[in-house]
Design an enzyme around this catalytic site. Structure first.
Site, PDB file in Angstrom:
ATOM      1  N   TRP A  21       1.089  -1.416   0.209  1.00  0.00           N
ATOM      2  CA  TRP A  21       0.062   0.339  -0.245  1.00  0.00           C
ATOM      3  C   TRP A  21       1.019   1.315  -0.743  1.00  0.00           C
ATOM      4  O   TRP A  21       0.292   2.578  -0.072  1.00  0.00           O
ATOM      5  CB  TRP A  21      -1.422   0.565   1.256  1.00  0.00           C
ATOM      6  CG  TRP A  21       0.133  -0.065   2.363  1.00  0.00           C
ATOM      7  CD1 TRP A  21       0.427   0.253   3.112  1.00  0.00           C
ATOM      8  CD2 TRP A  21       0.046  -1.862   3.112  1.00  0.00           C
ATOM      9  NE1 TRP A  21       0.894   0.102   3.883  1.00  0.00           N
ATOM     10  CE2 TRP A  21       0.483  -1.289   4.247  1.00  0.00           C
ATOM     11  CE3 TRP A  21      -0.811  -2.320   2.743  1.00  0.00           C
ATOM     12  CZ2 TRP A  21       1.014  -2.548   5.028  1.00  0.00           C
ATOM     13  CZ3 TRP A  21      -0.707  -3.805   3.694  1.00  0.00           C
ATOM     14  CH2 TRP A  21       0.668  -3.446   4.787  1.00  0.00           C
ATOM     15  N   ARG A  22       1.799   1.062  -0.057  1.00  0.00           N
ATOM     16  CA  ARG A  22       2.891   1.778   0.201  1.00  0.00           C
ATOM     17  C   ARG A  22       3.429   2.377  -1.916  1.00  0.00           C
ATOM     18  O   ARG A  22       4.152   3.715  -1.800  1.00  0.00           O
ATOM     19  CB  ARG A  22       4.328   2.096   0.589  1.00  0.00           C
ATOM     20  CG  ARG A  22       3.849   1.951   2.337  1.00  0.00           C
ATOM     21  CD  ARG A  22       4.667   1.775   3.096  1.00  0.00           C
ATOM     22  NE  ARG A  22       5.095   2.774   4.477  1.00  0.00           N
ATOM     23  CZ  ARG A  22       5.286   2.224   5.800  1.00  0.00           C
ATOM     24  NH1 ARG A  22       6.958   1.265   5.414  1.00  0.00           N
ATOM     25  NH2 ARG A  22       4.402   2.351   6.803  1.00  0.00           N
ATOM     26  N   GLU A  34      -5.623   1.317   5.192  1.00  0.00           N
ATOM     27  CA  GLU A  34      -6.140   1.545   6.713  1.00  0.00           C
ATOM     28  C   GLU A  34      -7.027   0.996   7.752  1.00  0.00           C
ATOM     29  O   GLU A  34      -6.916   0.406   8.754  1.00  0.00           O
ATOM     30  CB  GLU A  34      -6.336   3.185   6.575  1.00  0.00           C
ATOM     31  CG  GLU A  34      -5.336   3.631   6.190  1.00  0.00           C
ATOM     32  CD  GLU A  34      -3.429   3.910   6.768  1.00  0.00           C
ATOM     33  OE1 GLU A  34      -3.632   2.995   7.918  1.00  0.00           O
ATOM     34  OE2 GLU A  34      -2.819   4.411   6.264  1.00  0.00           O
ATOM     35  N   GLN A  39      -5.666  -1.861  14.858  1.00  0.00           N
ATOM     36  CA  GLN A  39      -5.861  -2.330  15.982  1.00  0.00           C
ATOM     37  C   GLN A  39      -4.873  -3.942  15.068  1.00  0.00           C
ATOM     38  O   GLN A  39      -5.484  -4.918  15.858  1.00  0.00           O
ATOM     39  CB  GLN A  39      -6.838  -2.158  16.572  1.00  0.00           C
ATOM     40  CG  GLN A  39      -7.074  -0.977  17.107  1.00  0.00           C
ATOM     41  CD  GLN A  39      -6.262  -1.003  18.549  1.00  0.00           C
ATOM     42  OE1 GLN A  39      -7.177  -1.681  19.317  1.00  0.00           O
ATOM     43  NE2 GLN A  39      -5.479   0.284  18.098  1.00  0.00           N
ATOM     44  N   LEU A  77     -10.142 -12.812  11.302  1.00  0.00           N
ATOM     45  CA  LEU A  77      -8.984 -11.322  11.214  1.00  0.00           C
ATOM     46  C   LEU A  77      -9.627 -10.112  12.478  1.00  0.00           C
ATOM     47  O   LEU A  77      -8.589  -9.586  12.897  1.00  0.00           O
ATOM     48  CB  LEU A  77      -9.308  -9.897  10.176  1.00  0.00           C
ATOM     49  CG  LEU A  77      -8.467  -8.883   9.806  1.00  0.00           C
ATOM     50  CD1 LEU A  77      -6.588  -9.172   9.877  1.00  0.00           C
ATOM     51  CD2 LEU A  77      -8.002  -8.244   8.358  1.00  0.00           C
ATOM     52  N   GLY A  78     -10.910 -10.708  12.958  1.00  0.00           N
ATOM     53  CA  GLY A  78     -11.489  -9.671  13.805  1.00  0.00           C
ATOM     54  C   GLY A  78     -12.168  -8.627  13.824  1.00  0.00           C
ATOM     55  O   GLY A  78     -11.753  -7.948  12.753  1.00  0.00           O
ATOM     56  N   CYS A 189      10.311   3.247  18.100  1.00  0.00           N
ATOM     57  CA  CYS A 189       9.899   3.791  18.958  1.00  0.00           C
ATOM     58  C   CYS A 189       8.934   2.569  19.665  1.00  0.00           C
ATOM     59  O   CYS A 189       7.334   3.018  19.711  1.00  0.00           O
ATOM     60  CB  CYS A 189       9.180   4.821  19.118  1.00  0.00           C
ATOM     61  SG  CYS A 189       9.033   6.240  20.752  1.00  0.00           S
ATOM     62  N   CYS A 205      14.724  14.251  22.800  1.00  0.00           N
ATOM     63  CA  CYS A 205      13.252  13.351  23.410  1.00  0.00           C
ATOM     64  C   CYS A 205      13.634  13.343  25.110  1.00  0.00           C
ATOM     65  O   CYS A 205      14.217  13.669  25.519  1.00  0.00           O
ATOM     66  CB  CYS A 205      13.862  11.880  23.164  1.00  0.00           C
ATOM     67  SG  CYS A 205      12.787  10.876  23.405  1.00  0.00           S
ATOM     68  N   THR A 305      -9.689  -9.908  24.170  1.00  0.00           N
ATOM     69  CA  THR A 305      -8.985  -8.434  24.664  1.00  0.00           C
ATOM     70  C   THR A 305      -9.838  -7.888  25.972  1.00  0.00           C
ATOM     71  O   THR A 305      -9.625  -8.182  26.947  1.00  0.00           O
ATOM     72  CB  THR A 305      -9.234  -6.941  23.217  1.00  0.00           C
ATOM     73  OG1 THR A 305      -8.779  -7.454  22.820  1.00  0.00           O
ATOM     74  CG2 THR A 305      -8.454  -5.897  24.974  1.00  0.00           C
TER      75      THR A 305
END
Length: 358
Positions: A21-22, A34, A39, A77-78, A189, A205, A305
């Site tokens: 997708w890039r 997206e 999630q 995929l949930g 990060c 930072c 979850t």
DNA sequence: CAGGCGTGGAA
DNA sequence: TTTCCAAGCCT
């Protein structure tokens, strides 16, 4: 700080993962990726993205798909409301916008399944409009960079981080900046063990200089998982050696919305076997007699979850008349058709274990 | 606005 | 085993 941002963009162009997708600015592909990645980790979503783009290469083809095919492709995929909303949005874009995504945040956000994040992602990556994306990565990077203690799961956090993001974006390319921020969060990060020595923002930072990487981002604790017990009734009838099963299509709200499974009861306490059978009879799932219990499965533990599900499958063959209630509220399907129905991973797991599919 | 909504990978 | 949590959205 502006120099740091330039470092970030250089870092990104050197270190970005090559993801399908890039390679495009087609809003349909951006949107698809997206939604799939909401999630969801890239590793988990990538094969789904590939299958979707192969089966539905453009939005008109997706819009004309039938719902069950889309669900089957989404199976595993949930967060299944994403599939429902995606199909609705595709149809709306085709019918209302002549198959063109609106180049407008407010209109994008009116589409089902597109919130502030996804709208900004489409606007910036497909149309290079100056909207900041604020996702989990951005929260993490910026909260560490500035030492921001606002709980990121609070309502004011989004506004605060959006303002910051768009200030930092300044006159840089929105598509480049947004993707660089997210990629930095994903690769450097990271939530645990951030690789600060490789970070282009290290010299600015707050968390790094105070050795407080583990203290950011701040989030208020979520409610603990609750345990629920699920008793499934795998009811079959066999005629001329030909097995058929009763499937249930789940309601359009709640867990596993619109997916298929077997009739079941959900309880707060374990349902003893005798009670399970009595309840099934009382609720018209089973006749008073003329059925055989052929198997009771081991307990399946399925983690969500927000819940811990402990499920048991009771296999039952009906030999006499079929209760009217079953015919009315359930689907009677051939065993060979079981694999065509989108089911929760829990049910898929059971079906494989007992070799009812594959 | 707090809580519901999946799954699987990593530590 | 447990815990966290991943490119969020909806109600």
């Amino acid at each position: 700080m502006n120099n740091s941002i330039k470092n970030l963009l250089v870092w990104y162009q050197k270190n970005e993962r090559q993801l399908p997708w890039r390679q495009t600015s087609n809003p349909y592909y951006i949107w698809l990726s997206e939604v799939i990645l909401q999630q969801t980790r890239v590793d988990q979503g990538l094969p789904y993205y590939i299958r979707f783009t192969e089966k539905y290469p453009d939005i008109a083809l997706l819009a004309s798909a039938n719902e069950q095919d889309v669900f089957k492709l989404w199976q595993g995929l949930g967060y299944y409301s994403r599939a429902t909303n995606m199909l609705k949005a595709a149809r709306e874009i085709v019918s209302t916008y002549h198959s063109e995504f609106p180049k407008n945040m407010n209109l994008l956000m009116k589409l089902p399944g597109i919130g502030s994040y996804t709208a900004a992602a489409i606007a910036s990556m497909a149309f290079n409009m100056p909207h900041g994306v604020v996702d989990g990565n951005v929260y993490r990077v910026l909260s560490r960079l500035y030492g921001i203690a606002t709980p990121i799961n609070s309502s004011r956090a989004h506004t605060q981080f959006l303002v910051l993001t768009e200030e930092l974006m300044s006159t840089h390319s929105p598509a480049l900046f947004n993707q660089a921020m997210m990629e930095l969060g994903a690769l450097v990060c990271k939530p645990q063990n951030p690789d600060c020595l490789a970070c282009p923002l290290q010299s600015n930072c707050f968390a790094f200089s105070h050795k407080q990487q583990g203290d950011f981002p701040v989030k208020t604790p979520k409610a603990k998982q609750k345990t629920r017990y699920l008793t499934y009734y795998v009811i079959s009838v066999t005629t001329n050696g030909h097995a058929q099963f009763f499937l249930n299509q789940r309601k359009s709200t709640g867990i596993w919305a619109n997916l298929f499974d077997f009739p079941s009861f959900e309880t707060h306490q374990p349902l003893p076997f005798d009670q399970a059978i009595h309840q099934a009879i009382d609720n018209g799932l089973l006749p008073n007699d003329s059925f055989n219990i052929t198997q009771v499965s081991n307990e399946y533990k399925h983690l969500l979850t927000h819940r811990i599900l402990r499920a048991r499958f009771i296999s039952i063959q009906i030999s006499g008349a079929i209760p009217a209630n079953l015919i009315k509220s359930l689907l009677l399907i051939n065993q060979t058709s079981l694999s065509e129905y989108p089911v929760p991973v829990l049910v898929e797991r059971y079906l494989r274990d007992v070799k009812l599919i594959e």
